[in-house]
Design a protein around this motif. Structure first.
Motif, PDB file in Angstrom:
ATOM      1  N   ASP A 280      -4.342 -12.356  -0.417  1.00  0.00           N
ATOM      2  CA  ASP A 280      -5.564 -12.784  -1.095  1.00  0.00           C
ATOM      3  C   ASP A 280      -5.732 -12.233  -2.500  1.00  0.00           C
ATOM      4  O   ASP A 280      -6.850 -12.066  -2.963  1.00  0.00           O
ATOM      5  N   GLY A 281      -4.617 -11.899  -3.182  1.00  0.00           N
ATOM      6  CA  GLY A 281      -4.751 -11.330  -4.514  1.00  0.00           C
ATOM      7  C   GLY A 281      -5.192  -9.875  -4.420  1.00  0.00           C
ATOM      8  O   GLY A 281      -5.223  -9.296  -3.335  1.00  0.00           O
TER       9      GLY A 281
ATOM     10  N   MET B 183      -6.857  -6.376  -3.930  1.00  0.00           N
ATOM     11  CA  MET B 183      -7.814  -5.848  -2.935  1.00  0.00           C
ATOM     12  C   MET B 183      -7.891  -6.773  -1.703  1.00  0.00           C
ATOM     13  O   MET B 183      -7.011  -7.564  -1.480  1.00  0.00           O
TER      14      MET B 183
ATOM     15  N   THR C 109      -7.073  -7.816   1.729  1.00  0.00           N
ATOM     16  CA  THR C 109      -5.944  -7.431   2.581  1.00  0.00           C
ATOM     17  C   THR C 109      -4.829  -6.849   1.720  1.00  0.00           C
ATOM     18  O   THR C 109      -4.413  -7.453   0.728  1.00  0.00           O
TER      19      THR C 109
ATOM     20  N   GLU D 151      -1.207  -6.404  -5.195  1.00  0.00           N
ATOM     21  CA  GLU D 151      -1.964  -5.148  -5.310  1.00  0.00           C
ATOM     22  C   GLU D 151      -1.442  -4.298  -6.463  1.00  0.00           C
ATOM     23  O   GLU D 151      -0.286  -4.402  -6.846  1.00  0.00           O
TER      24      GLU D 151
HETATM   25 CA    CA Z   1      -4.846  -8.366  -1.330  1.00  0.00          CA
END
Ligand code: CA
Ligand code: TQI
Ligand code: ZN
Ligand code: ZN
Length: 173
Positions: free
Chosen positions: A78-79, A81, A83, A101
């Motif tokens: 999810d980009g 931060m 997950t 991350e």
């Molecule tokens: Ca992430």
């Protein structure tokens, strides 16, 4: 207190020497590989398990790779931060990290991208120790300073197994 996955899956008794491999396309540096070997070492110190790197990704018991976004396992990243990584319970051995991350090793960013922010720094070794716990069959713990506690402040390093982590993994192995 420690927990296990439903059905308490674990690596079988005749499989105590596990291999791990890195996705070849990732082209990881030795510095990154050393972080993983340190993380595995923490768990091998308190169990009868051994972890050895293999150059054959295909045959490795534990398959480590960095991915971004959708990577074909129904759990897209999810980009920055959100997950950070995920691992599947034994004997699946898939260990995926979100390539988006701001990973840091010993406080130093892995890639000095333009948008590095200490507020979103994620310590690679801390996440690796946590995910290896999942790979071995541990679920989350309610003990706040345990490795398996399901939250970690940005930029924080948490790599020492707590008694709770050790007791949990020693129930399995
Ligand atoms: Ca992430
Ligand atoms: N990834 C979650 C985790 O590894 C994935 C997950 C959610 C999960 N629920 C689960 C895995 C239940 C097993 C069982 O926990 S994460 C941390 C934290 C994550 C979180 O990206 O949110 C760490 C990965 F919160 F502990 F810091 C690593 Cl160390
Ligand atoms: Zn994945
Ligand atoms: Zn977790």
């Amino acid at each position: 207190h420690y927990s296990f996955f439903p059905g308490r899956p674990r690596w079988p008794a005749n499989k105590r020497d596990l291999t791990y491999g890195f996705l070849p396309q990732n082209g990881l540096t030795d510095t990154i590989k050393i972080v993983f070997s340190r993380a595995f070492e923490r768990w091998s110190e308190v169990t009868p398990l051994t972890f050895t790197e293999t150059s054959s990704f295909q045959s490795a018991d534990i398959k480590i790779g960095f991915f971004t976004g959708d990577h074909n396992d129904d759990e897209p990243f999810d980009g920055p931060m959100g997950t950070l990584a995920h691992a599947f319970s034994p004997p699946a051995g898939h260990f995926h990290l979100d390539g988006d991350e701001n990973w840091v090793i010993d406080g130093v960013p892995i890639d000095d991208g333009n948008f590095f922010s200490i507020l979103s720094a994620v310590d690679l070794e801390s996440v690796a120790v946590h995910e290896i716990g999942h790979l071995l069959g541990l679920g989350h713990s309610s003990v706040e300073d345990s490795i398996m506690f399901p939250s970690l402040e940005a930029g924080t390093r948490r790599v020492e197994l707590a008694n709770d982590d050790i007791q949990g993994v020693q129930v399995l192995y």
